[in-house]
Design an enzyme around this catalytic site. Structure first.
Site, PDB file in Angstrom:
ATOM      1  N   SER A   1     -12.734 -45.405   0.855  1.00 33.60           N
ATOM      2  CA  SER A   1     -11.497 -46.375   1.284  1.00 33.60           C
ATOM      3  C   SER A   1     -10.683 -45.243   1.718  1.00 33.60           C
ATOM      4  O   SER A   1      -9.591 -46.020   2.493  1.00 33.60           O
ATOM      5  CB  SER A   1     -10.860 -46.395  -0.766  1.00 33.60           C
ATOM      6  OG  SER A   1     -10.641 -44.798  -0.838  1.00 33.60           O
ATOM      7  N   LYS A   2     -10.840 -43.780   1.887  1.00 32.96           N
ATOM      8  CA  LYS A   2     -10.031 -43.642   2.335  1.00 32.96           C
ATOM      9  C   LYS A   2     -10.532 -43.211   4.267  1.00 32.96           C
ATOM     10  O   LYS A   2      -9.571 -43.169   5.320  1.00 32.96           O
ATOM     11  CB  LYS A   2     -10.187 -42.305   2.598  1.00 32.96           C
ATOM     12  CG  LYS A   2      -9.854 -41.278   1.293  1.00 32.96           C
ATOM     13  CD  LYS A   2      -7.849 -42.043   1.108  1.00 32.96           C
ATOM     14  CE  LYS A   2      -7.521 -41.476  -0.016  1.00 32.96           C
ATOM     15  NZ  LYS A   2      -5.537 -42.039   0.186  1.00 32.96           N
TER      16      LYS A   2
ATOM     17  N   TYR B   1     -14.177 -42.470  -3.035  1.00 32.75           N
ATOM     18  CA  TYR B   1     -12.855 -42.206  -2.356  1.00 32.75           C
ATOM     19  C   TYR B   1     -13.255 -42.168  -0.809  1.00 32.75           C
ATOM     20  O   TYR B   1     -12.026 -42.617   0.007  1.00 32.75           O
ATOM     21  CB  TYR B   1     -12.442 -41.158  -3.191  1.00 32.75           C
ATOM     22  CG  TYR B   1     -11.507 -40.235  -3.507  1.00 32.75           C
ATOM     23  CD1 TYR B   1     -10.441 -40.838  -3.119  1.00 32.75           C
ATOM     24  CD2 TYR B   1     -11.179 -39.378  -2.014  1.00 32.75           C
ATOM     25  CE1 TYR B   1      -8.494 -40.513  -2.802  1.00 32.75           C
ATOM     26  CE2 TYR B   1     -10.151 -38.512  -1.301  1.00 32.75           C
ATOM     27  CZ  TYR B   1      -8.916 -39.461  -1.972  1.00 32.75           C
ATOM     28  OH  TYR B   1      -7.707 -38.698  -1.675  1.00 32.75           O
TER      29      TYR B   1
END
Lengths: 255, 251
Positions: free
Chosen positions: A168-169, A165
């Site tokens: 990706s951020k 996560y």
């Protein structure tokens, strides 16, 4: 002369904006903020039932045009292309794009499968890039616009269990900077917000201990409301932020 | 759709006579605030400007004499604010000195003067204002920092350091004041069309614009709009941040 916020937000009256992940907590609040400002919102999310429900719930746009829901599976580039063609059929003049859609499946480093890593990057990052390419190409033809990517404080601070996560951020923050470098001179401002712990489904699954641990780091002592992220997004997209571009704004209750 | 952001709220701006400070007074008035314009000296001409702004937006606009290098003046200003009817809701700390000098040419006495206004003056006055805000457990502060605080430009070691000090003060005070309902943020403007530009050659200005994503300088009204946002309920979950308002200035 100086304009007040009411006047600045009125810019959106009757104009089209696109919100991805529109059925989730932040997406829904963002769609509402734009609709309150009079915008016609094109809502993207996984199923038609989801986006139709949000479209019906929103206050009517200025001028009476209907909000439009379009189903889009962000794990499938071909489905994204097909959905984007439908967006263009609704309007060729989009003034704002907000990339909210994202998934978070937490796992400790040794438990992260490559499939999960790919899935996070596809949905949270690559889909946003594909959608942004398409919409900003339209914006270049119509004289500009604004893009806001919803990243996360995890992208900056790191968070155990969020390898996929977080990556990706973080990629979204970097693409925000690069898109601004390439597009701001052509009338398209690109910014990101990095929400902290917001009261959405993503955080509702946390157990009490994890929730407490997170809250201890928030000096405001409470979870953020989706509306509080949405108001920052609306502002960044508005003419009031005319000299703000390439930035990532933390909306985190002072963590 | 929305009501005015600051209907009836009293908000103070330091260094209000020109540039970003004056633009902020204008933007606050346009958003319904009761504006307090803090400047060292007033005068008839400035009073007339304030009266015109008041008439234009139908809000009170008052002058507050304030010299950030003078402890008595700060004390006096805080006492005036305490006595006035409407409680103080917001502060925009904009007053500042600029200083361009190569590191080896930097004069210690000037460096001290810069810190005296940009940091110590801001600190002392903000302490007083926060004490007032803490009474009603509501308030917001916006400190004007600078892109030079992060980018560390040649010739700007002292100015940049004074503005970096403001960033750190912003973050640490935000953490302490969050439980009191007071938010503290900063803005780091890039190259903005104010009198500060007169200290730069046309060549340097062109170079900076070339190095900015938007390929232009900012206007004081654009910094003011960001200050209004950070002070307002739109930013209710934002504190401790420094927002660059710089058109995408590349370090």
């Amino acid at each position: 002369m100086s304009a007040g916020w009411t006047e600045q937000a009125a810019y959106f009256a009757g104009r089209h904006v696109v919100v991805t992940g529109a059925a989730g907590g932040i997406g829904r609040a963002t769609a509402k903020a734009f609709a309150d400002a009079g915008a016609v919102v094109i809502l993207l999310d996984r199923t038609q039932a989801q986006v139709d429900e949000v479209a019906a719930w929103l206050p009517p746009a200025d001028g009476g045009a209907a909000h439009v829901g379009i189903a889009m599976d962000l794990s499938d580039p071909a489905a994204i292309s097909a959905g984007l063609a439908k967006v263009r059929a609704v309007s060729k003049e989009i003034v704002a794009l907000v990339n909210v859609a994202g998934i978070a499946e937490d796992a400790l480093v040794h438990m992260v499968s490559m499939a999960s890593l790919d899935k996070h990057l596809q949905i949270n990052y690559e889909a946003a890039v594909q959608i942004t390419q398409f919409i900003t190409r339209m914006m270049l033809r119509t004289g500009g616009g604004a893009v806001v990517n919803v990243s996360s404080v995890t992208a900056i601070d790191g968070n155990p269990g969020q390898l996929a996560y977080g990556a990706s951020k973080a990629a979204l923050i970097n693409s925000t900077r690069i898109l601004s470098m390439e597009l701001a001179g052509k009338g398209i401002r690109v910014n990101a917000v990095a929400p902290g712990v917001i009261d959405t489904d993503m955080n509702r699954n946390l157990d009490e201990a994890a929730r407490e641990r997170l809250l201890q780091r928030v000096t405001m002592g409470r979870l953020g409301k989706p509306e509080e992220v949405a108001s920052a997004i609306l502002w960044l997209c508005s003419p009031a932020a005319s000299y703000v571009t390439g930035q990532t704004l933390r909306v985190d209750g002072c963590m | 759709m929305t009501d005015q952001l600051f209907q009836g709220q009293r908000i103070l701006v330091t260094g209000a006579n020109r540039g970003i400070g004056w633009a902020t007074c204008e933007a606050l008035a346009a958003n319904g605030a009761h504006v307090m314009a803090g400047t060292r000296s007033g005068g008839d001409e400035f009073d007339a400007k304030l009266a015109a702004l008041s008439d234009q937006h139908g809000v009170p606009v008052e002058h507050l004499p304030l010299d950030l290098t003078d402890a008595d003046s700060i004390k006096q200003a805080i006492s005036t604010l305490r006595k006035g009817g409407t409680p103080l809701y917001g502060l925009v700390s904009n007053a500042g000195l600029t200083y361009n000098a190569l590191f080896q040419m930097t004069q210690l006495s000037v460096a001290r003067d810069v810190f005296e206004v940009n940091f110590f003056g801001l600190l002392a006055f903000m302490q007083g204002c926060v004490r007032l805000m803490s009474r009603q457990k509501a308030g917001a502060v916006v400190n004007i920092s600078s892109s030079a605080a992060m980018d560390a430009n040649p010739g700007r070691s002292v100015y940049g350091a004074s503005k970096a000090a403001v960033m750190t003060l912003t973050k640490a005070s935000a953490r302490e004041l969050a439980p009191l309902g007071i938010r503290v943020n900063a803005i780091a403007p890039g190259m903005t069309d104010t009198e500060m530009l007169s200290s730069m050659t046309d060549e340097v200005i062109a170079e900076v614009e070339e190095n900015t994503d938007m390929q232009r300088r900012g206007q004081p009204s654009e910094i003011a709009a960001a200050a209004c946002f950070l002070l307002s309920p739109l930013a209710s979950y934002i504190s401790g941040q420094t927002l660059r308002v710089d058109g995408g200035l590349r370090p």
